[in-house]
Design a protein around this motif. Structure first.
Motif, PDB file in Angstrom:
ATOM      1  N   VAL A 270       0.864  -1.194   0.000  1.00 23.27           N
ATOM      2  CA  VAL A 270       0.000   0.000   0.000  1.00 23.27           C
ATOM      3  C   VAL A 270       0.893   1.234   0.000  1.00 23.27           C
ATOM      4  N   LYS A 271       0.619   2.150  -0.898  1.00 20.85           N
ATOM      5  CA  LYS A 271       1.350   3.420  -0.933  1.00 20.85           C
ATOM      6  C   LYS A 271       0.537   4.480  -0.181  1.00 20.85           C
ATOM      7  N   VAL A 272       1.247   5.381   0.489  1.00 14.76           N
ATOM      8  CA  VAL A 272       0.581   6.388   1.332  1.00 14.76           C
ATOM      9  C   VAL A 272       1.175   7.756   1.032  1.00 14.76           C
ATOM     10  N   ILE A 273       0.301   8.760   0.906  1.00 12.81           N
ATOM     11  CA  ILE A 273       0.749  10.140   0.740  1.00 12.81           C
ATOM     12  C   ILE A 273      -0.102  11.040   1.623  1.00 12.81           C
ATOM     13  N   GLY A 274       0.524  12.074   2.186  1.00 16.18           N
ATOM     14  CA  GLY A 274      -0.173  13.012   3.055  1.00 16.18           C
ATOM     15  C   GLY A 274      -0.265  14.402   2.441  1.00 16.18           C
ATOM     16  N   PHE A 275      -0.596  15.362   3.297  1.00  9.63           N
ATOM     17  CA  PHE A 275      -0.777  16.756   2.871  1.00  9.63           C
ATOM     18  C   PHE A 275      -0.399  17.632   4.046  1.00  9.63           C
ATOM     19  N   ASP A 276       0.480  18.567   3.863  1.00 11.12           N
ATOM     20  CA  ASP A 276       0.891  19.599   4.822  1.00 11.12           C
ATOM     21  C   ASP A 276       2.398  19.791   4.841  1.00 11.12           C
ATOM     22  N   GLY A 277       3.170  18.750   4.511  1.00 16.30           N
ATOM     23  CA  GLY A 277       4.625  18.898   4.486  1.00 16.30           C
ATOM     24  C   GLY A 277       5.245  19.120   5.845  1.00 16.30           C
ATOM     25  N   LEU A 278       4.765  18.418   6.870  1.00 20.18           N
ATOM     26  CA  LEU A 278       5.321  18.556   8.216  1.00 20.18           C
ATOM     27  C   LEU A 278       6.651  17.834   8.328  1.00 20.18           C
ATOM     28  N   ASP A 279       7.514  18.349   9.196  1.00 20.11           N
ATOM     29  CA  ASP A 279       8.813  17.721   9.403  1.00 20.11           C
ATOM     30  C   ASP A 279       8.694  16.290   9.901  1.00 20.11           C
ATOM     31  N   LEU A 280       7.625  15.985  10.644  1.00 21.25           N
ATOM     32  CA  LEU A 280       7.493  14.631  11.187  1.00 21.25           C
ATOM     33  C   LEU A 280       7.468  13.585  10.074  1.00 21.25           C
ATOM     34  N   SER A 289       5.695  10.663   1.772  1.00 20.90           N
ATOM     35  CA  SER A 289       5.444  11.578   0.659  1.00 20.90           C
ATOM     36  C   SER A 289       4.325  12.536   1.055  1.00 20.90           C
ATOM     37  N   SER A 290       4.391  13.781   0.556  1.00 18.46           N
ATOM     38  CA  SER A 290       3.418  14.768   1.015  1.00 18.46           C
ATOM     39  C   SER A 290       3.272  15.907   0.020  1.00 18.46           C
ATOM     40  N   VAL A 291       2.096  16.528   0.033  1.00 23.06           N
ATOM     41  CA  VAL A 291       1.877  17.810  -0.633  1.00 23.06           C
ATOM     42  C   VAL A 291       2.369  18.887   0.327  1.00 23.06           C
ATOM     43  N   VAL A 292       3.311  19.699  -0.128  1.00 25.96           N
ATOM     44  CA  VAL A 292       3.984  20.660   0.753  1.00 25.96           C
ATOM     45  C   VAL A 292       3.612  22.080   0.345  1.00 25.96           C
ATOM     46  N   PRO A 293       2.729  22.758   1.092  1.00 26.31           N
ATOM     47  CA  PRO A 293       2.459  24.172   0.802  1.00 26.31           C
ATOM     48  C   PRO A 293       3.708  25.010   1.085  1.00 26.31           C
ATOM     49  N   ASP A 318     -10.423  47.598  -2.011  1.00 21.13           N
ATOM     50  CA  ASP A 318      -9.366  46.811  -2.663  1.00 21.13           C
ATOM     51  C   ASP A 318      -9.084  45.571  -1.828  1.00 21.13           C
ATOM     52  N   HIS A 319      -9.813  44.494  -2.096  1.00 22.56           N
ATOM     53  CA  HIS A 319      -9.643  43.247  -1.370  1.00 22.56           C
ATOM     54  C   HIS A 319      -8.839  42.264  -2.207  1.00 22.56           C
ATOM     55  N   ARG A 320      -7.995  41.505  -1.551  1.00 25.99           N
ATOM     56  CA  ARG A 320      -7.096  40.593  -2.254  1.00 25.99           C
ATOM     57  C   ARG A 320      -7.421  39.142  -1.903  1.00 25.99           C
ATOM     58  N   ARG A 321      -7.207  38.268  -2.876  1.00 25.27           N
ATOM     59  CA  ARG A 321      -7.316  36.823  -2.662  1.00 25.27           C
ATOM     60  C   ARG A 321      -6.010  36.199  -3.149  1.00 25.27           C
ATOM     61  N   GLU A 322      -5.242  35.674  -2.227  1.00 19.95           N
ATOM     62  CA  GLU A 322      -3.937  35.088  -2.549  1.00 19.95           C
ATOM     63  C   GLU A 322      -4.008  33.575  -2.342  1.00 19.95           C
ATOM     64  N   VAL A 323      -3.504  32.823  -3.315  1.00 20.34           N
ATOM     65  CA  VAL A 323      -3.474  31.369  -3.233  1.00 20.34           C
ATOM     66  C   VAL A 323      -2.027  30.923  -3.046  1.00 20.34           C
ATOM     67  N   ILE A 324      -1.794  30.127  -2.012  1.00 18.21           N
ATOM     68  CA  ILE A 324      -0.436  29.686  -1.686  1.00 18.21           C
ATOM     69  C   ILE A 324      -0.049  28.497  -2.564  1.00 18.21           C
ATOM     70  N   ALA A 325       1.126  28.593  -3.161  1.00 18.56           N
ATOM     71  CA  ALA A 325       1.609  27.521  -4.038  1.00 18.56           C
ATOM     72  C   ALA A 325       2.011  26.291  -3.216  1.00 18.56           C
ATOM     73  N   PHE A 326       2.187  25.170  -3.926  1.00 15.80           N
ATOM     74  CA  PHE A 326       2.601  23.932  -3.259  1.00 15.80           C
ATOM     75  C   PHE A 326       3.533  23.162  -4.183  1.00 15.80           C
ATOM     76  N   ARG A 327       4.208  22.199  -3.609  1.00 15.82           N
ATOM     77  CA  ARG A 327       4.969  21.232  -4.396  1.00 15.82           C
ATOM     78  C   ARG A 327       4.686  19.846  -3.833  1.00 15.82           C
ATOM     79  N   LEU A 328       4.899  18.833  -4.622  1.00 12.52           N
ATOM     80  CA  LEU A 328       4.730  17.462  -4.159  1.00 12.52           C
ATOM     81  C   LEU A 328       6.114  16.866  -3.909  1.00 12.52           C
ATOM     82  N   GLU A 329       6.323  16.401  -2.692  1.00 18.22           N
ATOM     83  CA  GLU A 329       7.614  15.827  -2.323  1.00 18.22           C
ATOM     84  C   GLU A 329       7.463  14.310  -2.178  1.00 18.22           C
TER      85      GLU A 329
END
Length: 336
Positions: A270-280, A289-293, A318-329
């Protein structure tokens, strides 16, 4: 200057109810709390400010409202935001909302009444009826799991795209029956992190013309124990599952433990991947493996938005909407 009685009359409640809202008592219904807060905003009601605030015209305080600091992810983000606020010359104050809509409404109330210079609110539970409270004169930046209508500054994670990339990574690694832990396959009220990350999982399956199996998408408390319990449940229901996308790294580490207990090898069985990119995730066995914002941007951008507002560098509309990029590690948990 508006008084507590003025607020009570505008909201159609007693002064005691206003006092309960102002002091954060929990025995107030969310609808009533929202009505009182709306009256506070409309009337410009304020508590007495500190002497320093009176001298400077500002309190020098920026509030940071998060659900908890006990979870690895929110603890990390809270600390990073507080560091950015301090670097800007303000005093950061952390307020805990306790994973509750009422807690998030209280955070807005407290920031208004205590004359904080601004508020950074991590919101997971506010609904459309609460949005007018964020469109007042008080500077607020919302860190949100979902997109709201325009009318205030928002900073968003790439939840759908990140979840889609994670699931696609499992499919590219050879998985044919991936499940999801920490998601919700059908809408339940307003959007939240469970539903938006499940959207990305679903879209990745659609990209490959694979069917969505609703029972293979399991909600879970975002804890290590929640991840382990959900992984056991998923494997009981779908024993041929060969990949798991976990909506957070904490859930994924719990899932790794459950797979070990069942005698399944990761990544061979079974392969496992997470999301958040925590050091743990770097130190789990196998490494996760993780999605790293972009964590640095997630702390920097909300503070920058607030500062430009406080310095008067943007018009009120003047309101802004910013989307934070991510990478997959990719790490050991998904390698072929």
């Amino acid at each position: 200057m508006a008084t507590m009685r003025d607020v009570a009359r505008r909201a159609g409640v007693s002064p005691m109810t206003v006092s309960n809202v102002v002091n954060g008592h929990e025995n107030v219904r969310p609808e009533t709390r929202a009505r009182v807060l709306a009256a506070i905003t409309e009337l410009g009601y304020r508590m007495n400010t500190a002497a320093r605030g009176l001298r400077r015209g500002r309190s020098g305080i920026i509030a940071i409202a998060v659900s908890t600091v006990a979870s690895p992810y929110e603890g990390m983000i809270s600390a990073a935001l507080a560091e950015q606020v301090a670097r800007a010359g303000y005093d950061p104050v952390i307020e805990l909302t306790g994973h509750r809509r009422a807690g998030e409404l209280d955070a807005i109330t407290h920031s208004l009444l205590r004359d904080h210079d601004g508020l950074i609110l991590h919101s997971a539970h506010l609904d459309e009826h609460d949005l007018p409270l964020l469109r007042g004169r008080h500077p607020v930046v919302v860190l949100s799991e979902r997109e709201y209508d325009e009318g205030f500054d928002q900073v968003l994670l790439s939840n759908v795209d990140g979840a889609r990339a994670a699931t696609t990574h499992l499919l590219d690694a050879g998985c044919t029956r991936p499940g999801m832990i920490g998601g919700r396959s059908t809408p339940q009220g307003h959007e939240d992190v469970l539903s938006v990350r499940a959207q990305g999982y679903r879209r990745a399956l659609e990209d490959r013309a694979l069917p969505l199996v609703p029972s293979a998408v399991l909600p879970a408390p975002y804890t290590f124990a929640g991840g382990a319990a959900a992984a056991h449940e998923l494997l009981e229901e779908h024993p041929r599952t060969d990949g798991i996308f976990c909506a957070t790294d904490v859930l994924a580490v719990g899932a790794l433990r459950a797979l070990h207990e069942r005698g399944l090898r990761v990544p061979e069985d079974v392969k496992v991947i997470g999301f958040d990119g925590l050091d743990l995730g770097r130190y789990s066995t196998p490494s996760l493996s993780s999605v790293v914002p972009d964590h640095a941007a997630l702390a920097r951008v909300p503070v920058e938005l607030l500062l430009t507002r406080l310095r008067g560098e943007r018009l009120a509309e003047d309101h802004r909407r910013e989307v934070i990029a991510f990478r997959l590690e990719e790490r050991e948990s998904t390698r072929r």
